[in-house]
Design a protein around this motif. Structure first.
Motif, short mmCIF file in Angstrom:
data_model
loop_
_atom_site.label_atom_id
_atom_site.label_comp_id
_atom_site.label_asym_id
_atom_site.label_seq_id
_atom_site.Cartn_x
_atom_site.Cartn_y
_atom_site.Cartn_z
N SER A 2 0.84 -1.19 0.00
CA SER A 2 0.00 0.00 0.00
C SER A 2 0.88 1.24 0.00
CB SER A 2 -0.90 0.00 1.23
OG SER A 2 -1.70 1.16 1.24
N TYR A 3 0.42 2.30 -0.59
CA TYR A 3 1.21 3.53 -0.66
C TYR A 3 0.84 4.52 0.44
CZ TYR A 3 -2.88 5.43 -3.08
OH TYR A 3 -4.14 5.84 -3.41
N TYR A 4 -0.06 4.10 1.35
CA TYR A 4 -0.44 4.97 2.46
C TYR A 4 -0.94 4.13 3.63
CZ TYR A 4 -5.32 4.01 1.37
OH TYR A 4 -6.52 3.39 1.16
N PHE A 5 -1.06 4.78 4.78
CA PHE A 5 -1.73 4.19 5.93
C PHE A 5 -2.66 5.24 6.49
CE2 PHE A 5 2.74 5.01 6.61
CZ PHE A 5 2.76 5.99 7.58
N ASN A 6 -3.71 4.81 7.20
CA ASN A 6 -4.74 5.76 7.59
C ASN A 6 -5.44 5.36 8.86
OD1 ASN A 6 -5.93 3.53 6.36
ND2 ASN A 6 -7.70 4.71 5.73
N LYS A 7 -6.26 6.29 9.35
CA LYS A 7 -7.07 6.05 10.54
C LYS A 7 -8.26 6.99 10.49
CE LYS A 7 -6.69 5.78 15.56
NZ LYS A 7 -5.74 5.89 16.70
N THR A 8 -9.40 6.50 10.93
CA THR A 8 -10.58 7.34 11.08
C THR A 8 -10.63 7.79 12.53
OG1 THR A 8 -11.75 6.16 9.33
CG2 THR A 8 -13.09 7.44 10.88
N MET A 77 10.21 14.14 -4.27
CA MET A 77 9.28 13.34 -3.49
C MET A 77 9.02 13.92 -2.10
SD MET A 77 10.34 9.50 -4.43
CE MET A 77 9.79 8.78 -5.96
N LEU A 78 9.56 15.09 -1.86
CA LEU A 78 9.37 15.74 -0.56
C LEU A 78 8.40 16.90 -0.71
CD1 LEU A 78 13.09 15.88 0.63
CD2 LEU A 78 11.40 14.13 1.17
N PRO A 79 7.69 17.28 0.31
CA PRO A 79 7.63 16.69 1.63
C PRO A 79 6.71 15.47 1.65
CG PRO A 79 6.19 18.60 1.54
CD PRO A 79 6.88 18.51 0.20
N CYS A 80 6.59 14.86 2.82
CA CYS A 80 5.68 13.72 3.01
C CYS A 80 4.26 14.27 3.17
CB CYS A 80 6.05 12.94 4.26
SG CYS A 80 7.65 12.13 4.17
N ASN A 81 3.35 13.81 2.36
CA ASN A 81 1.98 14.32 2.43
C ASN A 81 1.13 13.54 3.43
OD1 ASN A 81 2.23 16.44 0.64
ND2 ASN A 81 1.77 15.17 -1.13
N VAL A 82 0.36 14.31 4.19
CA VAL A 82 -0.63 13.78 5.11
C VAL A 82 -1.94 14.45 4.72
CG1 VAL A 82 -1.34 13.61 7.52
CG2 VAL A 82 1.11 13.55 6.95
N VAL A 97 1.33 9.26 3.52
CA VAL A 97 2.08 8.53 2.51
C VAL A 97 3.01 7.53 3.21
CG1 VAL A 97 4.00 10.19 2.39
CG2 VAL A 97 3.48 8.77 0.41
N ASP A 98 3.20 6.38 2.60
CA ASP A 98 4.19 5.43 3.08
C ASP A 98 5.48 5.71 2.31
OD1 ASP A 98 5.91 3.35 3.67
OD2 ASP A 98 4.37 1.81 3.53
N PRO A 99 6.46 6.35 2.96
CA PRO A 99 7.68 6.70 2.23
C PRO A 99 8.47 5.50 1.74
CG PRO A 99 7.85 7.33 4.55
CD PRO A 99 6.48 6.80 4.34
N VAL A 100 8.31 4.35 2.37
CA VAL A 100 9.00 3.15 1.88
C VAL A 100 8.46 2.77 0.51
CG1 VAL A 100 9.44 0.69 2.30
CG2 VAL A 100 9.58 2.32 4.19
N ALA A 101 7.14 2.88 0.35
CA ALA A 101 6.54 2.56 -0.95
C ALA A 101 7.01 3.54 -2.02
CB ALA A 101 5.02 2.59 -0.84
N SER A 102 7.01 4.84 -1.70
CA SER A 102 7.41 5.82 -2.71
C SER A 102 8.91 5.75 -3.00
CB SER A 102 6.99 7.24 -2.31
OG SER A 102 7.50 7.59 -1.07
N MET A 103 9.70 5.46 -2.00
CA MET A 103 11.16 5.40 -2.21
C MET A 103 11.57 4.12 -2.95
SD MET A 103 12.44 8.16 -1.07
CE MET A 103 11.77 9.49 -0.10
#
Length: 130
Positions: A2-8, A77-82, A97-103
């Motif tokens: 996945s390219y992100y992680f999230n929470k409600t 690829m910077l900054p990290c988007n939230v 964003v999951d920086p491991v996925a983008s990197m």
């Protein structure tokens, strides 16, 4: 991957969620460099209505410096988007964003460790939200 992680988050207004995310980012050494109000921008540019949706450009200067020393074009690829978004039912969802996925698109093994540390810190931000 996945390219992100999230929470409600519950029991918060949209603005409270922005404040909470900003505070949690600060605890992990991130500052918010940019804030894009997508709802406002789409209304202004296209005259369309859209849900409350903000993109926060978060940066941890130490990690950014390390990444730039290892790959000088990583700035694209910077900054990290939230993102903070309000759904129709009133729920507020926060995603990072999951920086491991983008990197992984960059063929530089030195970035893996940095990206992993950034991911761990961003996950703390998301997990600490109520």
């Amino acid at each position: 991957m996945s390219y992100y992680f999230n929470k409600t988050v519950t029991g918060k207004t949209f603005d409270q969620a922005i404040e909470d995310v900003t505070a949690e980012l600060k605890k992990e050494g991130f500052g918010v460099l940019t804030e894009i109000d997508v709802k406002e921008t789409l209304k202004k540019k296209l005259d369309v209505d859209f849900k409350k949706y903000k993109i926060l450009g978060a940066c941890n200067p130490s990690f950014a410096h390390q990444a730039l020393q290892n790959e000088d074009k990583i700035g694209v690829m910077l900054p990290c988007n939230v993102i903070v978004e309000e759904h129709e039912n009133g729920d507020i969802e926060v995603s990072a964003v999951d920086p491991v996925a983008s990197m992984s698109a960059v063929e530089n093994d030195n970035l893996v460790e940095i990206a992993t540390q950034v991911r761990d810190n961003l996950k703390k931000v998301i997990n600490n939200l109520n």
